[in-house]
Design an enzyme around this catalytic site. Structure first.
Site, PDB file in Angstrom:
ATOM      1  N   ASN A  39       0.643  -1.070  -0.068  1.00 39.17           N
ATOM      2  CA  ASN A  39      -0.025  -0.084   0.146  1.00 39.17           C
ATOM      3  C   ASN A  39       0.794   1.304   0.101  1.00 39.17           C
ATOM      4  O   ASN A  39       1.730   1.501   0.904  1.00 39.17           O
ATOM      5  CB  ASN A  39      -0.907   0.018   1.116  1.00 39.17           C
ATOM      6  CG  ASN A  39      -2.077   1.038   1.181  1.00 39.17           C
ATOM      7  OD1 ASN A  39      -1.834   2.184   0.786  1.00 39.17           O
ATOM      8  ND2 ASN A  39      -3.417   0.583   0.877  1.00 39.17           N
ATOM      9  N   ARG A  40       0.583   2.305  -0.962  1.00 43.86           N
ATOM     10  CA  ARG A  40       1.352   3.177  -1.073  1.00 43.86           C
ATOM     11  C   ARG A  40       1.384   4.534  -0.216  1.00 43.86           C
ATOM     12  O   ARG A  40       1.865   5.555  -0.073  1.00 43.86           O
ATOM     13  CB  ARG A  40       1.319   3.850  -2.696  1.00 43.86           C
ATOM     14  CG  ARG A  40       1.891   2.382  -3.467  1.00 43.86           C
ATOM     15  CD  ARG A  40       1.446   2.741  -4.882  1.00 43.86           C
ATOM     16  NE  ARG A  40      -0.056   2.458  -5.236  1.00 43.86           N
ATOM     17  CZ  ARG A  40      -0.478   2.603  -6.162  1.00 43.86           C
ATOM     18  NH1 ARG A  40       0.145   2.916  -7.322  1.00 43.86           N
ATOM     19  NH2 ARG A  40      -1.963   1.982  -6.398  1.00 43.86           N
TER      20      ARG A  40
END
Length: 159
Positions: A39-40
């Site tokens: 997840n960024r």
């Protein structure tokens, strides 16, 4: 199958509330917002605020608090097999109206993905004093957005 969100991370006088839908299974396992390693979200938040990236969750939470942000989910609890938002059933929303009443300094709500926005509008009414911004999800499932493109969009919304 029964999943529940975390407590809000909220600064003393938040200006921006970032809302996700409901943590995915890996986030729930590690007991952290955006805990999936792909997840960024955290990488972007560190970069937006020009801070050295850290995997330490306490440092991550401090970054939220220091920058007048709040982080929460629209969904308090739901039935969901796996981590996909489309599989949510029997949704119970968080008490977002109460949070907004307790924190009148919130001027902006950012939705991390379309599902968070859709769920919000299903359960809550618009407040004219708040700006609402829907952003592309930081989830690894949202592969159509490169990191660079996502970062630019998010930075423009947060700063």
């Amino acid at each position: 199958m029964h999943k529940q969100s975390f407590a809000a991370i909220i600064s003393e006088q938040p200006k921006t509330l970032i809302l996700g839908s409901l943590p995915g299974d890996i986030s729930l396992e590690v007991n952290q917002y955006y805990g999936h390693p792909r997840n960024r979200f955290w990488k972007m938040i560190f970069e937006i605020f020009e801070t050295k990236f850290s995997k330490d969750y306490e440092i991550r939470k401090q970054l939220i608090l220091q920058n007048k942000l709040a982080l929460w989910d629209v969904v308090h609890s739901a039935e969901r097999k796996g981590s996909m938002d489309v599989d949510m059933k029997n949704v119970s929303p968080n008490q977002i109206d109460e949070l907004l009443n307790e924190h009148p300094t919130i001027e902006k709500i950012i939705f991390n993905g379309k599902k968070a926005e859709q769920l919000f509008w299903k359960y809550f009414d618009e407040k004219t004093s708040i700006e609402y911004i829907s952003l592309p999800s930081t989830s690894p499932a949202n592969a159509q957005f490169s990191y660079e493109r996502l970062l630019k969009i998010w930075k423009n919304a947060i700063i």
